[in-house]
Design a protein around this motif. Structure first.
Motif, PDB file in Angstrom:
ATOM      1  N   MET A  63       0.813  -1.189   0.000  1.00  0.00           N
ATOM      2  CA  MET A  63       0.000   0.000   0.000  1.00  0.00           C
ATOM      3  C   MET A  63       0.859   1.257   0.000  1.00  0.00           C
ATOM      4  SD  MET A  63      -3.046  -0.127  -0.361  1.00  0.00           S
ATOM      5  CE  MET A  63      -4.674  -0.448   0.112  1.00  0.00           C
ATOM      6  N   ASP A  64       2.032   1.200   0.634  1.00  0.00           N
ATOM      7  CA  ASP A  64       2.890   2.383   0.674  1.00  0.00           C
ATOM      8  C   ASP A  64       3.383   2.755  -0.719  1.00  0.00           C
ATOM      9  OD1 ASP A  64       2.616   2.685   3.377  1.00  0.00           O
ATOM     10  OD2 ASP A  64       4.347   1.413   3.850  1.00  0.00           O
ATOM     11  N   ASN A  65       3.663   1.767  -1.559  1.00  0.00           N
ATOM     12  CA  ASN A  65       4.114   2.035  -2.919  1.00  0.00           C
ATOM     13  C   ASN A  65       3.021   2.695  -3.753  1.00  0.00           C
ATOM     14  OD1 ASN A  65       6.607   0.965  -2.376  1.00  0.00           O
ATOM     15  ND2 ASN A  65       6.097  -1.061  -3.169  1.00  0.00           N
ATOM     16  N   LEU A  66       1.797   2.265  -3.548  1.00  0.00           N
ATOM     17  CA  LEU A  66       0.669   2.836  -4.280  1.00  0.00           C
ATOM     18  C   LEU A  66       0.468   4.302  -3.925  1.00  0.00           C
ATOM     19  CD1 LEU A  66      -1.635   2.324  -6.250  1.00  0.00           C
ATOM     20  CD2 LEU A  66      -3.055   1.699  -4.304  1.00  0.00           C
ATOM     21  N   GLY A  67       0.626   4.632  -2.665  1.00  0.00           N
ATOM     22  CA  GLY A  67       0.486   6.013  -2.210  1.00  0.00           C
ATOM     23  C   GLY A  67       1.575   6.911  -2.787  1.00  0.00           C
ATOM     24  N   GLY A  68       2.738   6.374  -3.009  1.00  0.00           N
ATOM     25  CA  GLY A  68       3.846   7.144  -3.588  1.00  0.00           C
ATOM     26  C   GLY A  68       3.715   7.331  -5.083  1.00  0.00           C
ATOM     27  N   LEU A  69       3.083   6.382  -5.756  1.00  0.00           N
ATOM     28  CA  LEU A  69       2.914   6.476  -7.207  1.00  0.00           C
ATOM     29  C   LEU A  69       1.714   7.315  -7.622  1.00  0.00           C
ATOM     30  CD1 LEU A  69       3.714   2.838  -8.371  1.00  0.00           C
ATOM     31  CD2 LEU A  69       5.129   4.872  -8.594  1.00  0.00           C
ATOM     32  N   LEU A  70       0.759   7.462  -6.730  1.00  0.00           N
ATOM     33  CA  LEU A  70      -0.471   8.185  -7.061  1.00  0.00           C
ATOM     34  C   LEU A  70      -0.217   9.634  -7.504  1.00  0.00           C
ATOM     35  CD1 LEU A  70      -3.447   7.654  -7.295  1.00  0.00           C
ATOM     36  CD2 LEU A  70      -3.719   8.402  -4.927  1.00  0.00           C
ATOM     37  N   PRO A  71       0.607  10.409  -6.835  1.00  0.00           N
ATOM     38  CA  PRO A  71       0.876  11.778  -7.316  1.00  0.00           C
ATOM     39  C   PRO A  71       1.556  11.807  -8.689  1.00  0.00           C
ATOM     40  CG  PRO A  71       1.576  11.564  -5.041  1.00  0.00           C
ATOM     41  CD  PRO A  71       1.210  10.187  -5.521  1.00  0.00           C
ATOM     42  N   ILE A  72       2.435  10.870  -8.943  1.00  0.00           N
ATOM     43  CA  ILE A  72       3.117  10.808 -10.239  1.00  0.00           C
ATOM     44  C   ILE A  72       2.133  10.480 -11.344  1.00  0.00           C
ATOM     45  CG2 ILE A  72       4.856   9.564 -11.586  1.00  0.00           C
ATOM     46  CD1 ILE A  72       6.446   9.270  -8.959  1.00  0.00           C
ATOM     47  N   VAL A  73       1.249   9.529 -11.102  1.00  0.00           N
ATOM     48  CA  VAL A  73       0.219   9.168 -12.078  1.00  0.00           C
ATOM     49  C   VAL A  73      -0.701  10.362 -12.313  1.00  0.00           C
ATOM     50  CG1 VAL A  73      -1.778   7.678 -12.497  1.00  0.00           C
ATOM     51  CG2 VAL A  73       0.341   6.701 -11.585  1.00  0.00           C
ATOM     52  N   GLY A  74      -1.040  11.076 -11.246  1.00  0.00           N
ATOM     53  CA  GLY A  74      -1.880  12.267 -11.380  1.00  0.00           C
ATOM     54  C   GLY A  74      -1.221  13.344 -12.228  1.00  0.00           C
ATOM     55  N   ILE A  75       0.062  13.576 -12.038  1.00  0.00           N
ATOM     56  CA  ILE A  75       0.797  14.574 -12.827  1.00  0.00           C
ATOM     57  C   ILE A  75       0.849  14.167 -14.292  1.00  0.00           C
ATOM     58  CG2 ILE A  75       3.092  15.573 -13.209  1.00  0.00           C
ATOM     59  CD1 ILE A  75       3.418  15.561 -10.133  1.00  0.00           C
ATOM     60  N   ILE A  76       1.077  12.898 -14.546  1.00  0.00           N
ATOM     61  CA  ILE A  76       1.105  12.409 -15.930  1.00  0.00           C
ATOM     62  C   ILE A  76      -0.261  12.597 -16.579  1.00  0.00           C
ATOM     63  CG2 ILE A  76       1.324  10.330 -17.349  1.00  0.00           C
ATOM     64  CD1 ILE A  76       3.553   9.427 -15.403  1.00  0.00           C
ATOM     65  N   ALA A  77      -1.336  12.309 -15.855  1.00  0.00           N
ATOM     66  CA  ALA A  77      -2.688  12.502 -16.390  1.00  0.00           C
ATOM     67  C   ALA A  77      -2.951  13.972 -16.690  1.00  0.00           C
ATOM     68  CB  ALA A  77      -3.723  11.955 -15.412  1.00  0.00           C
ATOM     69  N   ILE A  78      -2.520  14.864 -15.815  1.00  0.00           N
ATOM     70  CA  ILE A  78      -2.692  16.309 -16.042  1.00  0.00           C
ATOM     71  C   ILE A  78      -1.930  16.733 -17.288  1.00  0.00           C
ATOM     72  CG2 ILE A  78      -2.119  18.589 -15.117  1.00  0.00           C
ATOM     73  CD1 ILE A  78      -2.807  17.439 -12.327  1.00  0.00           C
ATOM     74  N   PHE A  79      -0.696  16.310 -17.433  1.00  0.00           N
ATOM     75  CA  PHE A  79       0.086  16.642 -18.627  1.00  0.00           C
ATOM     76  C   PHE A  79      -0.595  16.131 -19.892  1.00  0.00           C
ATOM     77  CE2 PHE A  79       3.789  17.605 -15.966  1.00  0.00           C
ATOM     78  CZ  PHE A  79       4.285  18.704 -16.651  1.00  0.00           C
ATOM     79  N   TYR A  80      -1.136  14.933 -19.821  1.00  0.00           N
ATOM     80  CA  TYR A  80      -1.785  14.370 -21.000  1.00  0.00           C
ATOM     81  C   TYR A  80      -2.990  15.208 -21.402  1.00  0.00           C
ATOM     82  CZ  TYR A  80      -4.371  11.296 -24.071  1.00  0.00           C
ATOM     83  OH  TYR A  80      -5.057  10.800 -25.144  1.00  0.00           O
TER      84      TYR A  80
END
Length: 90
Positions: A1-18
């Protein structure tokens, strides 16, 4: 679960850029390619440099524009910026 919490902001930034940068740019490029493909003899166009002219010859790569009574200029097809409005008078 800790890894998922760390990746969520990165995935969000990538989605915003897209959605804010990449997707609109692709849509604009498709529209430009469609405009260049639809060019035909007699179209009044504006080049990237701001030159207004009428297409008198057209190939896959080049367009010859009539810019005056006896003035013809050869341009790369990709240097055409827009098709000008037919109703527009100088």
């Amino acid at each position: 679960m800790d890894n998922l919490g760390g990746l969520l902001p990165i995935v969000g930034i990538i989605a915003i850029f897209y959605f804010l940068l990449i997707r609109p740019q692709r849509k604009q490029q498709k529209q430009r390619n469609a405009m260049l493909a639809a060019l035909k003899k007699g179209d009044k166009v504006i080049t990237i440099g701001g030159l207004h002219g009428t297409i008198i010859e057209l190939t896959d790569e080049r367009a010859t524009l009539k810019v005056g009574e006896n003035q013809r200029l050869l341009f790369e097809r990709s240097s055409i910026h827009a098709i000008s409005d037919e109703n527009e008078e100088k």
